[in-house]
Design a protein around this motif. Structure first.
Motif, PDB file in Angstrom:
ATOM      1  N   ASP A 153       0.819  -1.206   0.000  1.00 16.48           N
ATOM      2  CA  ASP A 153       0.000   0.000   0.000  1.00 16.48           C
ATOM      3  C   ASP A 153       0.860   1.266   0.000  1.00 16.48           C
ATOM      4  OD1 ASP A 153      -2.076  -1.792   0.212  1.00 16.48           O
ATOM      5  OD2 ASP A 153      -2.983  -0.861   1.971  1.00 16.48           O
ATOM      6  N   ASP A 154       0.353   2.303  -0.632  1.00 18.55           N
ATOM      7  CA  ASP A 154       0.824   3.686  -0.527  1.00 18.55           C
ATOM      8  C   ASP A 154       1.900   4.084  -1.531  1.00 18.55           C
ATOM      9  OD1 ASP A 154      -0.937   3.680   1.588  1.00 18.55           O
ATOM     10  OD2 ASP A 154       0.605   3.901   3.141  1.00 18.55           O
ATOM     11  N   GLY A 155       2.544   3.123  -2.212  1.00 21.97           N
ATOM     12  CA  GLY A 155       3.554   3.503  -3.194  1.00 21.97           C
ATOM     13  C   GLY A 155       4.753   4.193  -2.586  1.00 21.97           C
ATOM     14  N   SER A 156       5.271   3.660  -1.491  1.00 21.32           N
ATOM     15  CA  SER A 156       6.447   4.225  -0.841  1.00 21.32           C
ATOM     16  C   SER A 156       7.702   3.956  -1.672  1.00 21.32           C
ATOM     17  CB  SER A 156       6.608   3.599   0.545  1.00 21.32           C
ATOM     18  OG  SER A 156       7.885   3.848   1.083  1.00 21.32           O
ATOM     19  N   ALA A 157       8.650   4.895  -1.630  1.00 26.83           N
ATOM     20  CA  ALA A 157       9.934   4.676  -2.305  1.00 26.83           C
ATOM     21  C   ALA A 157      10.729   3.562  -1.646  1.00 26.83           C
ATOM     22  CB  ALA A 157      10.752   5.965  -2.311  1.00 26.83           C
ATOM     23  N   THR A 158      10.356   3.156  -0.423  1.00 23.51           N
ATOM     24  CA  THR A 158      11.014   2.001   0.194  1.00 23.51           C
ATOM     25  C   THR A 158      10.562   0.700  -0.458  1.00 23.51           C
ATOM     26  OG1 THR A 158       9.367   1.605   1.942  1.00 23.51           O
ATOM     27  CG2 THR A 158      11.076   3.257   2.383  1.00 23.51           C
ATOM     28  N   GLN A 159       9.467   0.750  -1.178  1.00 22.78           N
ATOM     29  CA  GLN A 159       8.994  -0.422  -1.912  1.00 22.78           C
ATOM     30  C   GLN A 159       9.679  -0.529  -3.272  1.00 22.78           C
ATOM     31  OE1 GLN A 159       4.797   0.218  -2.124  1.00 22.78           O
ATOM     32  NE2 GLN A 159       4.527   0.213   0.099  1.00 22.78           N
ATOM     33  N   LEU A 160       9.792   0.589  -3.974  1.00 22.90           N
ATOM     34  CA  LEU A 160      10.470   0.609  -5.267  1.00 22.90           C
ATOM     35  C   LEU A 160      11.153   1.947  -5.487  1.00 22.90           C
ATOM     36  CD1 LEU A 160      11.178  -0.610  -8.023  1.00 22.90           C
ATOM     37  CD2 LEU A 160       9.009   0.303  -8.889  1.00 22.90           C
ATOM     38  N   ALA A 161      12.457   1.895  -5.710  1.00 24.07           N
ATOM     39  CA  ALA A 161      13.245   3.031  -6.173  1.00 24.07           C
ATOM     40  C   ALA A 161      14.240   2.477  -7.175  1.00 24.07           C
ATOM     41  CB  ALA A 161      13.966   3.718  -5.013  1.00 24.07           C
ATOM     42  N   LEU A 162      14.468   3.203  -8.257  1.00 30.95           N
ATOM     43  CA  LEU A 162      15.341   2.734  -9.328  1.00 30.95           C
ATOM     44  C   LEU A 162      16.643   3.513  -9.325  1.00 30.95           C
ATOM     45  CD1 LEU A 162      12.661   2.489 -12.171  1.00 30.95           C
ATOM     46  CD2 LEU A 162      13.463   0.648 -10.663  1.00 30.95           C
ATOM     47  N   ASP A 163      17.746   2.809  -9.623  1.00 23.58           N
ATOM     48  CA  ASP A 163      19.045   3.481  -9.689  1.00 23.58           C
ATOM     49  C   ASP A 163      19.266   4.073 -11.076  1.00 23.58           C
ATOM     50  OD1 ASP A 163      19.822   1.412 -11.410  1.00 23.58           O
ATOM     51  OD2 ASP A 163      20.953   0.336  -9.868  1.00 23.58           O
ATOM     52  N   GLY A 164      20.455   4.589 -11.322  1.00 24.65           N
ATOM     53  CA  GLY A 164      20.745   5.249 -12.584  1.00 24.65           C
ATOM     54  C   GLY A 164      20.703   4.348 -13.792  1.00 24.65           C
ATOM     55  N   THR A 165      20.768   3.039 -13.564  1.00 27.99           N
ATOM     56  CA  THR A 165      20.676   2.086 -14.678  1.00 27.99           C
ATOM     57  C   THR A 165      19.270   1.538 -14.853  1.00 27.99           C
ATOM     58  OG1 THR A 165      21.212   0.121 -13.345  1.00 27.99           O
ATOM     59  CG2 THR A 165      23.061   1.413 -14.218  1.00 27.99           C
ATOM     60  N   GLY A 166      18.324   2.052 -14.042  1.00 27.66           N
ATOM     61  CA  GLY A 166      16.948   1.592 -14.156  1.00 27.66           C
ATOM     62  C   GLY A 166      16.652   0.313 -13.413  1.00 27.66           C
ATOM     63  N   GLN A 167      17.503  -0.063 -12.458  1.00 28.87           N
ATOM     64  CA  GLN A 167      17.299  -1.282 -11.680  1.00 28.87           C
ATOM     65  C   GLN A 167      16.879  -0.927 -10.252  1.00 28.87           C
ATOM     66  OE1 GLN A 167      17.420  -4.390 -13.089  1.00 28.87           O
ATOM     67  NE2 GLN A 167      17.623  -3.113 -14.929  1.00 28.87           N
ATOM     68  N   PRO A 168      16.065  -1.776  -9.603  1.00 24.83           N
ATOM     69  CA  PRO A 168      15.674  -1.514  -8.222  1.00 24.83           C
ATOM     70  C   PRO A 168      16.888  -1.451  -7.298  1.00 24.83           C
ATOM     71  CG  PRO A 168      14.281  -3.210  -9.195  1.00 24.83           C
ATOM     72  CD  PRO A 168      15.407  -2.990 -10.152  1.00 24.83           C
ATOM     73  N   VAL A 169      16.900  -0.468  -6.432  1.00 20.27           N
ATOM     74  CA  VAL A 169      18.051  -0.264  -5.554  1.00 20.27           C
ATOM     75  C   VAL A 169      18.081  -1.325  -4.463  1.00 20.27           C
ATOM     76  CG1 VAL A 169      18.039   2.220  -5.994  1.00 20.27           C
ATOM     77  CG2 VAL A 169      16.823   1.305  -3.989  1.00 20.27           C
ATOM     78  N   PRO A 170      19.284  -1.663  -3.963  1.00 17.97           N
ATOM     79  CA  PRO A 170      19.381  -2.608  -2.853  1.00 17.97           C
ATOM     80  C   PRO A 170      18.568  -2.144  -1.653  1.00 17.97           C
ATOM     81  CG  PRO A 170      21.536  -2.221  -3.817  1.00 17.97           C
ATOM     82  CD  PRO A 170      20.598  -1.210  -4.430  1.00 17.97           C
ATOM     83  N   GLY A 171      17.897  -3.101  -1.019  1.00 19.16           N
ATOM     84  CA  GLY A 171      17.142  -2.796   0.193  1.00 19.16           C
ATOM     85  C   GLY A 171      15.698  -2.450  -0.016  1.00 19.16           C
ATOM     86  N   CYS A 172      15.304  -2.069  -1.248  1.00 15.89           N
ATOM     87  CA  CYS A 172      13.883  -1.797  -1.465  1.00 15.89           C
ATOM     88  C   CYS A 172      13.140  -3.119  -1.600  1.00 15.89           C
ATOM     89  CB  CYS A 172      13.660  -0.895  -2.671  1.00 15.89           C
ATOM     90  SG  CYS A 172      13.792  -1.672  -4.306  1.00 15.89           S
ATOM     91  N   ALA A 173      11.841  -3.089  -1.399  1.00 14.96           N
ATOM     92  CA  ALA A 173      11.049  -4.325  -1.365  1.00 14.96           C
ATOM     93  C   ALA A 173      11.151  -5.107  -2.668  1.00 14.96           C
ATOM     94  CB  ALA A 173       9.596  -3.991  -1.061  1.00 14.96           C
ATOM     95  N   VAL A 174      11.091  -4.422  -3.795  1.00 12.48           N
ATOM     96  CA  VAL A 174      11.137  -5.131  -5.074  1.00 12.48           C
ATOM     97  C   VAL A 174      12.477  -5.815  -5.269  1.00 12.48           C
ATOM     98  CG1 VAL A 174      11.090  -4.830  -7.581  1.00 12.48           C
ATOM     99  CG2 VAL A 174       9.359  -3.722  -6.169  1.00 12.48           C
ATOM    100  N   ARG A 175      13.582  -5.132  -4.906  1.00 16.83           N
ATOM    101  CA  ARG A 175      14.901  -5.765  -5.043  1.00 16.83           C
ATOM    102  C   ARG A 175      14.984  -7.014  -4.184  1.00 16.83           C
ATOM    103  NH1 ARG A 175      17.837  -5.970  -8.869  1.00 16.83           N
ATOM    104  NH2 ARG A 175      17.453  -8.173  -8.473  1.00 16.83           N
ATOM    105  N   ILE A 176      14.490  -6.942  -2.968  1.00 16.90           N
ATOM    106  CA  ILE A 176      14.521  -8.104  -2.071  1.00 16.90           C
ATOM    107  C   ILE A 176      13.677  -9.231  -2.646  1.00 16.90           C
ATOM    108  CG2 ILE A 176      13.884  -8.931   0.229  1.00 16.90           C
ATOM    109  CD1 ILE A 176      14.528  -6.043   1.226  1.00 16.90           C
TER     110      ILE A 176
END
Length: 290
Positions: A71-94
């Motif tokens: 819920d809520d679309g938090s950046a802790t759920q998904l944030a992308l790095d400069g190459t367009g990949q999910p950053v370490p530690g966000c929910a999608v990366r995990i």
């Protein structure tokens, strides 16, 4: 393992994945990873909210569906790095990392967003990334509005407006489910399912509640797609822990006959004759009792 496709399905509810939780709704990255690892070890296979509410549960025999909702679309759920990949530690990366380590554990989830999605002004980059990688995007109103306190016109503005933002960002995407902010229905409950405002018409196949208990099989008489209970992700200690994910997953593990177990055939609905749940009239011709 005996199939029981009239059994219970855990629909898990997540909010922020953050190192220093400040709410019972937050989980640390380590706790989130551990819960996913547990689900994988216990034979759960993630499906989207739409897969669940429409009964499209095509998973291997002996496995159990689980719905991961955010819920809520938090950046802790998904944030992308400069190459367009999910950053370490966000929910999608995990989730991607756990799925890579456990073949069969699908990297699938449903994200209920309000404006702006993932703290991105248009949401275009993040929402397109989710859609391109097989994740579902759902409606959580424009402003995380308390729909119970809103007029009928405002309810429809909130839901249609957020749908417009999603579809403007991802042309052609179907927004098929929504999550009620605060778990609050509008006074006219039908407006949580169908409505129109500002030139946008919406219809949702499923409406998600706030944390409660496992959801019924979509094939049982107990199933109501306009009121899907969800389980708040939570450890075994703390406020209301008895209603959290650890407690409910423990219960299902200790009582495996209660949970939905697939027979591997998406066209057939298998259940033991002793199962207390009854199939919905619309699916009785597909039911196999043993």
């Amino acid at each position: 393992m005996h199939a029981n496709e009239l059994g219970e399905v855990p629909v898990l509810m997540y909010h922020r994945i953050i190192d220093a939780p400040s709410s019972v709704y937050d989980r640390t990255p380590a706790d989130f990873r551990a819960e996913l690892e547990r689900l994988a070890a216990e034979g759960y296979v993630p499906v989207t909210a739409t897969d669940y509410v429409t009964g499209h549960l095509d998973i291997p025999a002996g496995t159990h569906p689980v719905v991961l909702t955010f819920d809520d679309g938090s950046a802790t759920q998904l944030a992308l790095d400069g190459t367009g990949q999910p950053v370490p530690g966000c929910a999608v990366r995990i989730l991607l990392d756990v799925a890579a380590a456990h073949p069969g554990f699908r990297p699938v989830a449903t994200f209920y967003v309000f404006n702006p999605p993932f703290e991105e002004p248009t949401g275009r980059t993040t929402l397109n990334w989710l859609h391109a990688h097989g994740f579902e995007i759902g409606d959580h109103t424009l402003d995380h509005a308390n729909l119970r306190a809103a007029s009928p016109a405002e309810v429809q503005h909130q839901l249609a407006g957020m749908q417009r933002i999603i579809t403007d960002a991802v042309p052609g995407v179907a927004v098929r489910t929504m999550a009620l902010p605060l778990g609050a229905y509008p006074r006219a409950r039908n407006l949580a399912v169908d409505g129109a405002a500002d030139g946008v018409t919406y219809h949702f196949d499923g409406v998600m509640l706030v944390g409660a208990n496992p959801a019924p099989s979509p094939f049982s008489t107990d199933f109501d797609p306009s009121a899907v209970p969800r389980i708040r992700s939570q450890a075994s200690a703390g406020e209301e822990a008895a209603f959290g994910s650890t407690a409910w997953l423990d219960r299902l593990a200790a009582n495996p006959d209660l949970r939905y177990t697939s027979d591997g055939d998406p066209q057939r609905i298998s259940a033991p004759r002793t199962a207390p749940q009854q199939p919905a009239p619309s699916v009785t011709d597909r039911v196999y009792r043993y």
